[in-house]
Write an enzyme that holds these catalytic residues in place. Structure first.
Site, PDB file in Angstrom:
ATOM      1  N   ASP A   1       0.813  -1.217   0.000  1.00 19.77           N
ATOM      2  CA  ASP A   1       0.000   0.000   0.000  1.00 19.77           C
ATOM      3  C   ASP A   1       0.848   1.269   0.000  1.00 19.77           C
ATOM      4  OD1 ASP A   1      -2.138  -1.675   0.006  1.00 19.77           O
ATOM      5  OD2 ASP A   1      -2.942  -1.068   1.939  1.00 19.77           O
TER       6      ASP A   1
ATOM      7  N   ASP B   1      -6.792   7.215  12.520  1.00 17.90           N
ATOM      8  CA  ASP B   1      -5.380   7.542  12.340  1.00 17.90           C
ATOM      9  C   ASP B   1      -5.157   8.797  11.512  1.00 17.90           C
ATOM     10  OD1 ASP B   1      -4.356   5.589  13.953  1.00 17.90           O
ATOM     11  OD2 ASP B   1      -3.989   4.160  12.349  1.00 17.90           O
TER      12      ASP B   1
ATOM     13  N   ARG C   1       0.889   7.279  17.073  1.00 18.07           N
ATOM     14  CA  ARG C   1       0.726   8.213  15.952  1.00 18.07           C
ATOM     15  C   ARG C   1       1.402   9.578  16.179  1.00 18.07           C
ATOM     16  NH1 ARG C   1       0.573   3.777  13.692  1.00 18.07           N
ATOM     17  NH2 ARG C   1      -1.375   3.048  12.777  1.00 18.07           N
TER      18      ARG C   1
ATOM     19  N   SER D   1      -6.650  -6.508   8.748  1.00 16.78           N
ATOM     20  CA  SER D   1      -5.485  -5.619   8.739  1.00 16.78           C
ATOM     21  C   SER D   1      -4.855  -5.605  10.127  1.00 16.78           C
ATOM     22  CB  SER D   1      -5.885  -4.199   8.332  1.00 16.78           C
ATOM     23  OG  SER D   1      -6.708  -3.618   9.321  1.00 16.78           O
TER      24      SER D   1
END
Length: 412
Positions: free
Chosen positions: A23, A134, A105, A188
């Site tokens: 990705d 996110d 993050r 995921s």
């Protein structure tokens, strides 16, 4: 060029949060073809357990100059400056989630912004989708640290509508596609030293139990050893500093707790949570070391923290946890709460003994040179005058006064 990207001049140089996977490799090439810009890649080692050398090799094969490839080991900074401050607050979102993805993050965003400054880039980019939390966490952090930074979020702007379209783009631009990446992934995964998070596909129906193969960091509690593991964690100023009497760095200590938690089936969570963007989502989390650490920290506070301070901390905690979950790590309100929390931890020093057994973390003892526990005051035996029990009568009568007056007003 997409409508969103045509509204302003394209960026000239973009720092991309790059994993080396399919990705982000597609995003890398898309940035180059869509904007004609130079791309800088940043790959962070946060303890996700993957070899990062392939990310460098993949970036080089994609044509990125060696000087534009940043791969950094941030494990110590992650635990010392982000995880530990959060654990001083005993932060838990919606009563269960230990915020493993949320707390990673702001550190990634911080380095993206710093690398942009170092390399003269005018934008940063991430691979978060337009449905999740996110994107908010990355961008709120970035804007807080550099109000002028431009953020490119390809999943919100490009025209790809399916996995097939992404694969076709990859093949057109000679991006290697492994056979196992051609179909839809069963779920995921996001991982770091604090936890692993699994979402999507086979996990989308909250009525269906997660398949056993989803769990990667812990053995099943039912299959954990039929024997107790005893450990002792030492604390100083609210932070864990030693395990079984051995001083360890923050990241090393958390990694050791992860191993202990994994082997004893500790830290599994199947949660339906409320995302900041408004929808509910189902996630399966594994936080073995963090689950142990939380129990130990609360036990340490139980004998070192004054009741008023402890109760106030518990009142503030949900707000603090929500700020982290929603991406406001660098906000003034989170920093204000952190200052109060850190002040409360001055005397949270000592050690906690724990027993780990089949998914359970059992407190077996706690001691501190700063203990507020007084055996003389709570004993059922002769307290030698330490506490006058007759004082309780006046205490009760004063606290009952308003209740008695209320009863009298009702004619009772």
């Amino acid at each position: 060029m997409s409508e969103a990207s045509s509204k302003k001049a394209p960026p000239k140089k973009v720092v991309l949060a790059y994993s080396g996977g399919l990705d982000t490799s597609i995003i890398l090439k898309w940035l180059e073809t869509e904007y004609g810009c130079e791309v800088v890649t940043f790959t962070a080692d946060l303890g996700q357990g993957e070899e990062l050398a392939p990310a460098r090799k993949k970036a080089e094969t994609m044509g990125i100059k060696p000087g534009n490839i940043f791969i950094e080991d941030l494990r110590e900074e992650f635990v010392r400056d982000f995880v530990f401050p959060m654990f001083r607050a005993n932060a838990v979102y919606e009563g269960q989630y230990l915020l493993g993805t949320s707390i990673a993050r702001p550190l990634i965003a911080k380095r993206l912004v710093e690398i942009a400054k170092e390399t003269g880039a005018d934008a940063i980019a991430h691979g978060a989708t337009g449905k999740g939390n996110d994107q908010v966490r990355f961008e709120l952090s970035a804007y807080a640290l550099n109000p002028h930074i431009r953020v490119v979020a390809p999943w919100r702007t490009w025209n790809f509508k399916s996995r097939t379209a992404l694969i076709e783009f990859a093949e057109q631009h000679q991006i290697p596609v492994a056979k196992d990446k051609r179909g839809e992934a069963p779920f995921s995964v996001d991982a770091n030293l604090l936890h692993s998070s699994s979402e999507g596909k086979v996990l989308e129906d909250p009525a269906v139990e997660p398949p056993p193969y989803v769990f990667m960091r812990t053995v099943s509690p039912m299959e954990a050893p039929d024997a107790v593991t005893e450990i002792e964690i030492g604390f100083k100023g609210g932070d864990a500093v030693s395990l079984n009497g051995k001083a360890l760095s923050p990241a090393t200590l958390l990694a050791a707790l992860n191993d202990l938690g994994r082997d004893n089936g500790i830290g599994r969570l199947d949660l339906v949570e409320n995302r900041f963007v408004g929808m509910k989502s189902r996630g399966v989390y594994e936080t073995p070391g963090g689950t142990i650490l939380l129990q130990a920290h609360r036990a340490m506070e139980s004998i070192t923290l004054d009741r008023g301070a402890g109760h106030l901390k518990d009142e503030l905690m949900p707000r603090y946890a929500e700020l982290i979950y929603n991406g406001f790590w660098f906000s003034p309100e989170r920093e204000m709460l952190q200052a109060a929390i850190d002040r409360s931890q001055a005397n949270v020093t000592g050690s906690v003994k724990l027993k780990l057994y089949k998914g359970n973390v059992i407190v077996a003892g706690r001691s501190s040179p700063n203990s507020l526990y007084s055996a003389a005051h709570v004993t059922f035996e002769d307290d030698a005058g330490a506490y006058d029990q007759t004082d309780a009568e006046g205490f009760i009568r004063l606290n009952a006064l308003r209740l008695r007056l209320l009863g009298l007003s009702r004619g009772e």
